[in-house]
Design a protein around this motif. Structure first.
Motif, short mmCIF file in Angstrom:
data_model
loop_
_atom_site.label_atom_id
_atom_site.label_comp_id
_atom_site.label_asym_id
_atom_site.label_seq_id
_atom_site.Cartn_x
_atom_site.Cartn_y
_atom_site.Cartn_z
N ALA A 253 24.67 0.15 -42.72
CA ALA A 253 23.43 0.15 -43.50
C ALA A 253 22.87 -1.25 -43.76
O ALA A 253 21.65 -1.45 -43.67
CB ALA A 253 23.63 0.91 -44.80
N PRO A 254 23.68 -2.25 -44.12
CA PRO A 254 23.10 -3.58 -44.38
C PRO A 254 22.37 -4.16 -43.17
O PRO A 254 21.25 -4.68 -43.32
CB PRO A 254 24.32 -4.43 -44.77
CG PRO A 254 25.27 -3.44 -45.36
CD PRO A 254 25.12 -2.21 -44.50
N ALA A 255 22.96 -4.09 -41.99
CA ALA A 255 22.31 -4.65 -40.81
C ALA A 255 21.06 -3.88 -40.44
O ALA A 255 20.03 -4.46 -40.08
CB ALA A 255 23.29 -4.67 -39.63
N VAL B 200 18.06 0.05 -47.63
CA VAL B 200 16.74 -0.40 -47.16
C VAL B 200 15.88 -0.81 -48.34
O VAL B 200 15.23 -1.87 -48.33
CB VAL B 200 16.05 0.71 -46.34
CG1 VAL B 200 14.58 0.38 -46.12
CG2 VAL B 200 16.76 0.89 -45.00
N ALA B 201 15.84 0.01 -49.39
CA ALA B 201 15.03 -0.31 -50.56
C ALA B 201 15.48 -1.62 -51.20
O ALA B 201 14.65 -2.44 -51.63
CB ALA B 201 15.11 0.83 -51.57
N THR B 202 16.79 -1.84 -51.26
CA THR B 202 17.31 -3.06 -51.86
C THR B 202 16.87 -4.29 -51.09
O THR B 202 16.40 -5.29 -51.67
CB THR B 202 18.85 -3.00 -51.93
OG1 THR B 202 19.23 -1.93 -52.80
CG2 THR B 202 19.44 -4.30 -52.43
N VAL B 203 17.00 -4.25 -49.77
CA VAL B 203 16.63 -5.41 -48.95
C VAL B 203 15.13 -5.66 -49.04
O VAL B 203 14.68 -6.81 -49.17
CB VAL B 203 17.08 -5.21 -47.50
CG1 VAL B 203 16.55 -6.32 -46.61
CG2 VAL B 203 18.61 -5.14 -47.43
N LEU B 204 14.32 -4.60 -48.99
CA LEU B 204 12.87 -4.76 -49.10
C LEU B 204 12.49 -5.36 -50.45
O LEU B 204 11.66 -6.27 -50.53
CB LEU B 204 12.18 -3.42 -48.91
CG LEU B 204 12.11 -2.90 -47.48
CD1 LEU B 204 11.69 -1.44 -47.46
CD2 LEU B 204 11.15 -3.74 -46.64
N ALA B 205 13.09 -4.86 -51.52
CA ALA B 205 12.77 -5.38 -52.85
C ALA B 205 13.17 -6.84 -52.98
O ALA B 205 12.44 -7.66 -53.57
CB ALA B 205 13.47 -4.54 -53.92
N GLU B 206 14.32 -7.19 -52.42
CA GLU B 206 14.76 -8.59 -52.47
C GLU B 206 13.83 -9.51 -51.71
O GLU B 206 13.72 -10.70 -52.03
CB GLU B 206 16.17 -8.70 -51.91
CG GLU B 206 17.23 -8.09 -52.82
CD GLU B 206 18.62 -8.09 -52.20
OE1 GLU B 206 19.58 -7.75 -52.93
OE2 GLU B 206 18.74 -8.42 -51.01
N ARG B 207 13.13 -8.96 -50.72
CA ARG B 207 12.18 -9.77 -49.95
C ARG B 207 10.75 -9.67 -50.50
O ARG B 207 9.82 -10.16 -49.87
CB ARG B 207 12.20 -9.33 -48.49
CG ARG B 207 13.54 -9.58 -47.80
CD ARG B 207 13.41 -9.40 -46.30
NE ARG B 207 14.69 -9.39 -45.63
CZ ARG B 207 14.83 -9.28 -44.30
NH1 ARG B 207 13.75 -9.17 -43.53
NH2 ARG B 207 16.02 -9.26 -43.75
N GLY B 208 10.60 -9.05 -51.64
CA GLY B 208 9.31 -9.08 -52.32
C GLY B 208 8.43 -7.88 -52.15
O GLY B 208 7.28 -7.89 -52.61
N ALA B 209 8.89 -6.82 -51.52
CA ALA B 209 8.08 -5.62 -51.35
C ALA B 209 8.04 -4.81 -52.64
O ALA B 209 8.93 -4.89 -53.48
CB ALA B 209 8.62 -4.76 -50.21
N LEU C 273 23.60 0.11 -56.55
CA LEU C 273 22.32 -0.18 -55.90
C LEU C 273 21.17 0.45 -56.65
O LEU C 273 20.11 -0.18 -56.83
CB LEU C 273 22.33 0.32 -54.45
CG LEU C 273 23.11 -0.48 -53.41
CD1 LEU C 273 22.73 -0.01 -52.01
CD2 LEU C 273 22.90 -1.97 -53.53
N ALA C 274 21.34 1.69 -57.10
CA ALA C 274 20.28 2.35 -57.85
C ALA C 274 19.96 1.59 -59.13
O ALA C 274 18.79 1.39 -59.48
CB ALA C 274 20.69 3.79 -58.18
N ALA C 275 20.99 1.13 -59.84
CA ALA C 275 20.77 0.36 -61.06
C ALA C 275 20.10 -0.96 -60.75
O ALA C 275 19.22 -1.42 -61.51
CB ALA C 275 22.11 0.14 -61.77
N ARG C 276 20.48 -1.57 -59.66
CA ARG C 276 19.89 -2.85 -59.27
C ARG C 276 18.40 -2.69 -58.95
O ARG C 276 17.58 -3.52 -59.35
CB ARG C 276 20.65 -3.38 -58.05
CG ARG C 276 20.29 -4.79 -57.61
CD ARG C 276 21.11 -5.17 -56.38
NE ARG C 276 20.83 -6.53 -55.95
CZ ARG C 276 21.51 -7.59 -56.36
NH1 ARG C 276 22.52 -7.44 -57.19
NH2 ARG C 276 21.20 -8.79 -55.91
N LEU C 277 18.06 -1.61 -58.27
CA LEU C 277 16.65 -1.35 -57.94
C LEU C 277 15.83 -1.10 -59.20
O LEU C 277 14.72 -1.62 -59.36
CB LEU C 277 16.55 -0.16 -56.99
CG LEU C 277 16.98 -0.43 -55.55
CD1 LEU C 277 17.20 0.88 -54.80
CD2 LEU C 277 15.93 -1.28 -54.83
N THR C 278 16.38 -0.30 -60.11
CA THR C 278 15.67 -0.02 -61.36
C THR C 278 15.46 -1.30 -62.15
O THR C 278 14.36 -1.53 -62.70
CB THR C 278 16.46 1.00 -62.19
OG1 THR C 278 16.60 2.22 -61.43
CG2 THR C 278 15.75 1.32 -63.49
#
Length: 321
Positions: free
Chosen positions: A303-305, A16-25, A147-152
């Motif tokens: 999880a992705p959907a 969820v965090a990854t998708v939100l961050a990718e959309r600009g949140a 995913l954690a590294a990508r978010l950081t």
């Protein structure tokens, strides 16, 4: 920029965090665990991206939600293995293999030669199999770390050892069973698994051995290591692997190939997976708090959907459930 606090750093929360961050949140993730590891249910997952196999005992919605999972993970994490799933049964359980076929789709039947060509280690052992060519698998532990590294790297905060979410415009609750007080229908389903190491058997794709009572799956992790699972017991007990389950899982993998009798058991684990009565995932909205829960035994598949649907709600592009 919408600010979002995500509670839970398991597969649901990090996705969820990854998708939100990718959309600009603007995203902050908090988790009560000290870090990624055995305190989290996702740590013990099989990592099978197998929507058509799961149709054998799941609702059709699982197939629909899961079909894009392999593409999602392949773009964001290393090590997605696209070699399909092989479903086999001993001759005495051939009826179970036919039942599996009736309940699923998107497979092809293989004869003995076809099985041997795909997995030479099984040469001569099984007469028929189902091959789900489009399925895949991954290593959940590597995927969560990626995913954690990508978010950081994207500037998101990950706060471990914390339970209280910071103030934000939205809170997305991905705590799994820890959210049961807020989601009364949520229940735990215990799953037990093993990691085994064998240099004598080389398998390259997920193998499912069907059985009327104890079906198993074996997922390669590389370097002769396999994840073997899993039981499904209706309780929310965590950590304890029973002697009965250990014996049954090892007996089943021995039936797959006797050389596994010499395998080393390098890890055991158990966790309680969150599930609703219909075993389907849900988004439950209460004001500006959105629960993403009930992924049951399909965490990495669904999880992705579910993350995409959650992001639609938080960012105002989808209707609240």
């Amino acid at each position: 920029m919408t600010s979002v606090a995500v509670i839970g750093a398991g597969v649901a929360g990090l996705t969820v965090a990854t998708v939100l961050a990718e959309r600009g949140a603007e995203v902050v993730v908090v988790d009560r665990s000290p870090g990624l590891g055995p305190d989290q249910c996702s740590w013990y997952a099989g990592g099978m991206l197998a929507p058509w196999c799961e149709q054998e005992n799941a609702e059709a919605e699982i197939v629909v939600l899961g079909q894009g999972a392999a593409d999602f993970w392949a773009v964001r994490t290393p090590g997605v293995v696209r070699r399909g799933s092989l479903v086999i049964a001993p001759a005495r359980d051939s009826r179970e293999l036919r039942r599996f076929a009736r309940r699923t789709e998107n497979y092809e039947w293989l004869d003995r030669d076809g099985i041997d060509a795909l997995e030479p280690a099984l040469e001569g052992r099984f007469a028929r199999a189902l091959f789900f060519r489009e399925e895949a698998h991954l290593d959940p532990r590597r995927a969560l770390a990626a995913l954690a590294a990508r978010l950081t790297a994207a500037g998101c905060e990950l706060r471990y050892g914390e339970e209280t979410a910071p103030e934000a415009e939205w809170t997305v609750d991905c705590r799994g069973l820890a959210a049961a007080a807020d989601l009364p229908e949520l229940r735990g389903v215990k799953g037990e698994m093993l990691y085994i190491s064998s240099r004598d058997v080389v398998l390259t794709r997920t193998i499912r051995l069907v059985h009327p009572r104890i079906p198993i799956y074996l997922v390669p992790r590389g370097d002769g290591i396999y994840m073997l699972g899993a039981t499904s017991i209706e309780n929310d007990e965590r950590q304890r692997v029973t002697a009965r389950s250990l014996v049954e899982l090892l007996s089943a993998v021995y039936a797959l190939h006797p050389a596994f009798g010499e395998a080393e058991v390098i890890e055991t684990g158990a966790e309680a997976r969150p599930a609703f009565p219909d075993n389907l995932p849900r988004l439950v909205c209460n004001g500006r708090r959105l629960h993403v829960n009930g992924l049951y035994r399909h965490g990495f598949l669904l999880a992705p959907a579910m993350a995409a649907r959650a992001a639609d709600i938080v960012l105002g592009k989808g209707a609240e459930p």
